[in-house]
Design an enzyme around this catalytic site. Structure first.
Site, PDB file in Angstrom:
ATOM      1  CB  SER A 128      -0.637  -0.324   1.240  1.00 57.77           C
ATOM      2  OG  SER A 128      -1.333   0.788   1.192  1.00 57.77           O
ATOM      3  CE1 TYR A 152      -3.896  -2.847   5.850  1.00 58.90           C
ATOM      4  CE2 TYR A 152      -3.382  -0.316   5.103  1.00 58.90           C
ATOM      5  CZ  TYR A 152      -3.711  -1.859   4.903  1.00 58.90           C
ATOM      6  OH  TYR A 152      -3.768  -2.071   3.331  1.00 58.90           O
ATOM      7  CE  LYS A 156      -1.642  -4.319   3.529  1.00 56.90           C
ATOM      8  NZ  LYS A 156      -1.766  -5.462   2.491  1.00 56.90           N
TER       9      LYS A 156
HETATM   10  P1  NAD Z   1     -10.735  -6.887   1.338  1.00 62.87           P
HETATM   11  O1  NAD Z   1     -10.901  -6.548   2.795  1.00 62.87           O
HETATM   12  O2  NAD Z   1     -12.192  -6.864   0.900  1.00 62.87           O
HETATM   13  O3  NAD Z   1     -10.124  -8.170   1.324  1.00 62.87           O
HETATM   14  C1  NAD Z   1      -9.423  -8.923   2.027  1.00 62.87           C
HETATM   15  C2  NAD Z   1     -10.363 -10.739   1.342  1.00 62.87           C
HETATM   16  O4  NAD Z   1      -9.246 -11.241   2.658  1.00 62.87           O
HETATM   17  C3  NAD Z   1     -11.326 -10.982   1.943  1.00 62.87           C
HETATM   18  O5  NAD Z   1     -12.505 -11.723   1.040  1.00 62.87           O
HETATM   19  C4  NAD Z   1     -11.672 -11.345   3.983  1.00 62.87           C
HETATM   20  O6  NAD Z   1     -12.496 -12.709   3.720  1.00 62.87           O
HETATM   21  C5  NAD Z   1     -10.292 -12.239   3.399  1.00 62.87           C
HETATM   22  N1  NAD Z   1      -9.346 -12.206   4.858  1.00 62.87           N
HETATM   23  C6  NAD Z   1      -8.883 -11.669   5.227  1.00 62.87           C
HETATM   24  N2  NAD Z   1      -8.261 -12.253   6.317  1.00 62.87           N
HETATM   25  C7  NAD Z   1      -8.550 -13.350   6.096  1.00 62.87           C
HETATM   26  C8  NAD Z   1      -8.116 -14.447   7.106  1.00 62.87           C
HETATM   27  N3  NAD Z   1      -7.205 -14.091   7.836  1.00 62.87           N
HETATM   28  N4  NAD Z   1      -7.845 -15.831   5.989  1.00 62.87           N
HETATM   29  C9  NAD Z   1      -8.124 -16.000   4.814  1.00 62.87           C
HETATM   30  N5  NAD Z   1      -8.855 -14.994   4.239  1.00 62.87           N
HETATM   31  C10 NAD Z   1      -8.861 -13.850   5.021  1.00 62.87           C
HETATM   32  O7  NAD Z   1     -10.296  -5.977   1.366  1.00 62.87           O
HETATM   33  P2  NAD Z   1      -9.315  -5.364  -0.672  1.00 62.87           P
HETATM   34  O8  NAD Z   1      -9.647  -4.136  -0.400  1.00 62.87           O
HETATM   35  O9  NAD Z   1      -9.526  -6.121  -1.479  1.00 62.87           O
HETATM   36  O10 NAD Z   1      -7.663  -5.695  -0.360  1.00 62.87           O
HETATM   37  C11 NAD Z   1      -7.526  -6.832   0.021  1.00 62.87           C
HETATM   38  C12 NAD Z   1      -5.140  -6.204   0.264  1.00 62.87           C
HETATM   39  O11 NAD Z   1      -5.256  -4.940  -0.448  1.00 62.87           O
HETATM   40  C13 NAD Z   1      -5.465  -5.933   1.537  1.00 62.87           C
HETATM   41  O12 NAD Z   1      -3.814  -6.490   1.637  1.00 62.87           O
HETATM   42  C14 NAD Z   1      -5.400  -4.963   1.497  1.00 62.87           C
HETATM   43  O13 NAD Z   1      -4.185  -4.644   2.624  1.00 62.87           O
HETATM   44  C15 NAD Z   1      -4.797  -3.776   0.606  1.00 62.87           C
HETATM   45  N6  NAD Z   1      -4.790  -2.745   0.501  1.00 62.87           N
HETATM   46  C16 NAD Z   1      -5.971  -3.173   0.101  1.00 62.87           C
HETATM   47  C17 NAD Z   1      -6.537  -1.030  -0.387  1.00 62.87           C
HETATM   48  C18 NAD Z   1      -7.774  -0.312  -0.340  1.00 62.87           C
HETATM   49  O14 NAD Z   1      -7.621   0.691  -0.458  1.00 62.87           O
HETATM   50  N7  NAD Z   1      -9.068  -1.357  -0.775  1.00 62.87           N
HETATM   51  C19 NAD Z   1      -5.694  -0.368   0.151  1.00 62.87           C
HETATM   52  C20 NAD Z   1      -3.924  -0.791  -0.526  1.00 62.87           C
HETATM   53  C21 NAD Z   1      -3.755  -1.582   0.032  1.00 62.87           C
HETATM   54  C1  WQD Z   2      -8.976   9.633   0.775  1.00 60.42           C
HETATM   55  C2  WQD Z   2      -9.617  11.042   1.302  1.00 60.42           C
HETATM   56  C3  WQD Z   2      -9.811  11.740   3.440  1.00 60.42           C
HETATM   57  C4  WQD Z   2     -13.476   9.773   4.315  1.00 60.42           C
HETATM   58  C5  WQD Z   2      -7.101   5.032   2.675  1.00 60.42           C
HETATM   59  C6  WQD Z   2      -5.715   3.765   3.571  1.00 60.42           C
HETATM   60  C7  WQD Z   2      -4.760   3.563   2.968  1.00 60.42           C
HETATM   61  C8  WQD Z   2      -5.419   2.625   1.667  1.00 60.42           C
HETATM   62  C9  WQD Z   2      -6.303   3.477   1.018  1.00 60.42           C
HETATM   63  C10 WQD Z   2      -5.471   0.725   2.256  1.00 60.42           C
HETATM   64  C11 WQD Z   2      -8.674  11.708   2.343  1.00 60.42           C
HETATM   65  C12 WQD Z   2     -11.135  11.548   3.042  1.00 60.42           C
HETATM   66  C13 WQD Z   2     -12.618  10.492   3.313  1.00 60.42           C
HETATM   67  C14 WQD Z   2     -14.692  10.410   4.341  1.00 60.42           C
HETATM   68  C15 WQD Z   2     -13.292  12.425   3.292  1.00 60.42           C
HETATM   69  N1  WQD Z   2      -6.029   1.476   2.495  1.00 60.42           N
HETATM   70  N2  WQD Z   2     -12.874  11.830   3.466  1.00 60.42           N
HETATM   71  N3  WQD Z   2     -14.443  11.926   4.024  1.00 60.42           N
HETATM   72  O1  WQD Z   2      -7.326   7.754   3.558  1.00 60.42           O
HETATM   73  O2  WQD Z   2      -6.378   7.647   1.802  1.00 60.42           O
HETATM   74  O3  WQD Z   2      -6.060   5.831   2.458  1.00 60.42           O
HETATM   75  O4  WQD Z   2      -7.415   3.754   2.112  1.00 60.42           O
HETATM   76  O5  WQD Z   2      -4.195   0.579   2.441  1.00 60.42           O
HETATM   77  O6  WQD Z   2      -4.009   3.046   3.517  1.00 60.42           O
HETATM   78  O7  WQD Z   2      -4.726   5.124   4.736  1.00 60.42           O
HETATM   79  O8  WQD Z   2      -8.249   6.892   1.239  1.00 60.42           O
HETATM   80  O9  WQD Z   2     -10.381   7.056   1.054  1.00 60.42           O
HETATM   81  O10 WQD Z   2      -9.828   7.151   3.512  1.00 60.42           O
HETATM   82  O11 WQD Z   2      -9.517   9.003   2.000  1.00 60.42           O
HETATM   83  O12 WQD Z   2     -13.351  13.641   3.930  1.00 60.42           O
HETATM   84  O13 WQD Z   2     -15.756   9.825   4.724  1.00 60.42           O
HETATM   85  O14 WQD Z   2     -10.724  11.096   1.543  1.00 60.42           O
HETATM   86  O15 WQD Z   2      -9.973  13.377   4.613  1.00 60.42           O
HETATM   87  O16 WQD Z   2      -8.373  12.915   2.287  1.00 60.42           O
HETATM   88  P1  WQD Z   2      -6.887   7.085   2.486  1.00 60.42           P
HETATM   89  P2  WQD Z   2     -10.149   7.831   2.285  1.00 60.42           P
END
Ligand code: NAD
Ligand code: WQD
Length: 338
Positions: A128, A152, A156
């Site tokens: 991330s 979190y 990562k």
């Molecule tokens: P999500 O929660 O939709 O998907 C994660 C999946 O993993 C879920 O289906 C959950 O049931 C499963 N899971 C969780 N813990 C588990 C375990 N111990 N064993 C088996 N399954 C398990 O999340 P997502 O948004 O699809 O994110 C996927 C990956 O990408 C995560 O590692 C997250 O940290 C990373 N990521 C997400 C974002 C984002 O904004 N969505 C941004 C950067 C990185």
């Molecule tokens: C985006 C913008 C908020 C919600 C997060 C995690 C990051 C990654 C992606 C996993 C910001 C603003 C948000 C709301 C708002 N996840 N906001 N009102 O914070 O960039 O990233 O998700 O790895 O680790 O931190 O994404 O969508 O929460 O926010 O004004 O109700 O929207 O302040 O400027 P963020 P976000």
């Protein structure tokens, strides 16, 4: 189009994982999904079938269950792992940090151990942009210093460190850490997308729920940042583009042994909260009433990616713009009680 390679996708019923499963199937891979359904539903497998005409094998299980993992690797001929499973809510990670370290760090070690035992060495990891902490420069290049600002993010960062050590001690590994910026949108069919449980943590699902009338008001976290309109600026990337980036990363790993990659996946362009609200209103034809409240702790003013490495190494470039992100998110929001 079959390429006879099998990919184990952990977290494959989740938001990003399910889109990756679709892209893998459409690129000819066989897919096995392993998920404990802690944040998703198994009906996603039916939707994947409707989209692709293929039912991926689904294993209900936890990545922390080493014995289960060993049996999965023994009973299947697996070529690579895409590892999406994990917990992802920044706020929650400050309340239950141990659960985050257990799922995200211990869980990843369990998978790597099972892969090592089975002789599987290709690993694509969901990292991330959070690993960059507060940006010292923009756009964020992969060489930007890394620091976590919450548990979190720390998970990562720790996993990236583990993977670097692993690649350094054994050059058979082929590892890609993909640093996602802000994944948004849904599949163009409207059949898979993001279903946050309870109050959405992230901007775009919240905006969609306000546009559809599920919630009355969006709270904008601060309008006094040093940005053009004072609201936070982010690099929003369409989840289908992101999923395609994984297929390209896997192809790169298959071609290049002994490499440990860390690559940004974003568009290279930042949009403010107000710009995203406006785009969503235009696409949906619905008002998104909002109220400006104080800044959210830990938020950065602006964050967007340098995407040159993804383009040159992975031959990947995001193709879908903000309008399509909003259109697809809106279709998903309207189609489903998600
Ligand atoms: P999500 O929660 O939709 O998907 C994660 C999946 O993993 C879920 O289906 C959950 O049931 C499963 N899971 C969780 N813990 C588990 C375990 N111990 N064993 C088996 N399954 C398990 O999340 P997502 O948004 O699809 O994110 C996927 C990956 O990408 C995560 O590692 C997250 O940290 C990373 N990521 C997400 C974002 C984002 O904004 N969505 C941004 C950067 C990185
Ligand atoms: C985006 C913008 C908020 C919600 C997060 C995690 C990051 C990654 C992606 C996993 C910001 C603003 C948000 C709301 C708002 N996840 N906001 N009102 O914070 O960039 O990233 O998700 O790895 O680790 O931190 O994404 O969508 O929460 O926010 O004004 O109700 O929207 O302040 O400027 P963020 P976000």
């Amino acid at each position: 189009m079959q390429n006879n390679k099998t990919v184990l996708v952990t977290g494959g019923t989740g938001y990003i994982g399910s889109h990756a499963v679709v892209e893998l199937i459409e690129s000819g891979y066989r897919v096995i999904v392993l998920d404990n359904l802690s944040n998703s539903r198994d009906t996603v497998i039916d939707s994947i079938f409707t989209i692709t005409g293929v039912v991926p094998e689904f294993i209900l299980g936890d990545i922390r269950n080493g014995a289960l993992l060993d049996s999965v690797f023994k009973s299947h001929s697996i070529d690579a792992v895409m590892h999406f499973a994990g917990l992802k809510a920044v706020g929650e990670s400050t309340e239950i940090p141990l659960a985050y370290y257990d799922n995200n760090v211990n869980g990843t070690i369990q998978i790597l151990n099972a892969m090592k035992a089975a002789g599987v060495r290709s690993f694509i990891f969901s990292s991330s942009a959070t690993v960059y902490g507060h940006p010292e420069w923009l756009p964020l290049t992969e060489s930007h210093p890394r620091r976590a600002t919450n548990p979190y993010g720390n998970t990562k960062l720790m996993v990236e460190g583990i993977l670097e050590d692993l690649a350094a001690c054994d050059n058979e590994w082929r590892i890609a850490c993909l640093r996602y910026f802000n994944p948004v949108g849904a599949h163009g069919t409207g059949l898979i997308g993001e279903s946050p449980a309870g109050l959405p943590n992230n901007l775009m699902p919240y905006v969609a729920q306000v546009a559809s009338g599920r919630r009355p008001t969006l709270y904008v976290f601060g309008n006094d940042y040093d940005t053009a309109d004072g609201t936070g600026v982010r690099d929003y990337v369409h989840v289908v583009d992101l999923a395609k980036g994984h297929v390209n990363a896997l192809a790169y790993c298959e071609r290049n042994a002994g490499r440990m990659l860390a690559v940004n996946l974003g568009t290279g362009v930042g949009y403010s909260v107000l710009e995203m609200i406006q785009a969503f209103e235009q696409v949906s034809g619905k008002p998104v009433p909002y109220k400006v409240v104080s800044r959210r702790e830990g938020d950065v003013a602006a964050c967007w990616a340098d995407v040159a490495l993804a383009e040159s190494l992975l031959k990947w470039k995001a193709e879908r713009g903000v309008r399509q992100m909003c259109e697809d998110a809106w279709r998903w929001e309207r189609n489903f009680e998600n």
